[in-house]
Design a protein around this motif. Structure first.
Motif, PDB file in Angstrom:
ATOM      1  N   PRO A   6       0.829  -1.201   0.000  1.00 38.79           N
ATOM      2  CA  PRO A   6       0.000   0.000   0.000  1.00 38.79           C
ATOM      3  C   PRO A   6       0.871   1.262   0.000  1.00 38.79           C
ATOM      4  O   PRO A   6       2.013   1.244   0.458  1.00 38.79           O
ATOM      5  CB  PRO A   6      -0.785  -0.105   1.313  1.00 38.79           C
ATOM      6  CG  PRO A   6      -0.705  -1.538   1.712  1.00 38.79           C
ATOM      7  CD  PRO A   6       0.590  -2.055   1.155  1.00 38.79           C
ATOM      8  N   ALA A  12      -1.342   8.358  -0.042  1.00 33.77           N
ATOM      9  CA  ALA A  12      -2.712   7.881  -0.200  1.00 33.77           C
ATOM     10  C   ALA A  12      -3.709   9.000   0.090  1.00 33.77           C
ATOM     11  O   ALA A  12      -4.688   9.171  -0.641  1.00 33.77           O
ATOM     12  CB  ALA A  12      -2.963   6.689   0.714  1.00 33.77           C
ATOM     13  N   TYR A  15      -3.826  11.364  -2.840  1.00 32.29           N
ATOM     14  CA  TYR A  15      -4.503  10.740  -3.975  1.00 32.29           C
ATOM     15  C   TYR A  15      -6.015  10.752  -3.780  1.00 32.29           C
ATOM     16  O   TYR A  15      -6.775  11.157  -4.664  1.00 32.29           O
ATOM     17  CB  TYR A  15      -3.997   9.305  -4.167  1.00 32.29           C
ATOM     18  CG  TYR A  15      -4.818   8.531  -5.169  1.00 32.29           C
ATOM     19  CD1 TYR A  15      -4.565   8.648  -6.533  1.00 32.29           C
ATOM     20  CD2 TYR A  15      -5.847   7.696  -4.760  1.00 32.29           C
ATOM     21  CE1 TYR A  15      -5.325   7.948  -7.457  1.00 32.29           C
ATOM     22  CE2 TYR A  15      -6.607   6.993  -5.673  1.00 32.29           C
ATOM     23  CZ  TYR A  15      -6.350   7.127  -7.022  1.00 32.29           C
ATOM     24  OH  TYR A  15      -7.114   6.440  -7.938  1.00 32.29           O
TER      25      TYR A  15
END
Length: 150
Positions: A6, A12, A15
């Motif tokens: 991940p 993350a 994003y």
């Protein structure tokens, strides 16, 4: 899942935050439109005339992707954000329409799921036959609630 680990949490978060700036959810759009107040955006159906007549989101503006450059200025206020949609997840017409509108200076998002999920989630639509509504598909919308809880 672990063949590719991940992403770093900060990467993350960036994003997913960006994704929300580019996409709108069918149920969120429907909820705002059902609220009765000025929604603060316009919905654009980027499909063909035949597809539009088969069914479209009530109040949407019909602007086929191929005609965006030619007709956007006559149909859309550049100060009002736009939400585009096409058939569904297997079609990129809304993405191409959003790209063309962004290139013309419009603030734009793409409605995830398109017309397919609008209908599958049980929201009303207009067609050549008048107003219609189908029973929600239990794989896309809760059976006993208007709110999916997400």
């Amino acid at each position: 899942m672990l063949r590719v680990p991940p992403a770093d949490p900060a990467v993350a978060a960036a994003y997913f935050s960006a994704s929300l700036a580019f996409h709108a959810d069918v149920s969120d759009v429907a909820g705002v439109l059902a609220g009765g107040d000025e929604p603060g955006f316009v919905v654009v159906d980027s499909r063909s005339t035949a597809a539009w007549e088969q069914g479209h989101v009530p109040g949407a503006v019909h602007l086929p992707t191929a005609l965006v450059a030619e007709q956007a200025a006559a149909l859309l206020d550049p100060a009002v954000p736009v939400i585009t949609y096409c058939w569904g997840p297997g079609c990129n017409g809304a993405t191409r329409s959003a790209l063309a509108l962004a290139g013309l200076g419009y603030q734009v998002k793409e409605m995830l799921g398109g017309f397919e999920y609008w209908v599958r989630e049980g929201f009303g639509f207009e067609s050549r036959h008048g107003r219609e509504r189908r029973v929600p598909d239990p794989l896309t919308a809760p059976e006993d609630s208007e709110d999916c809880g997400c």
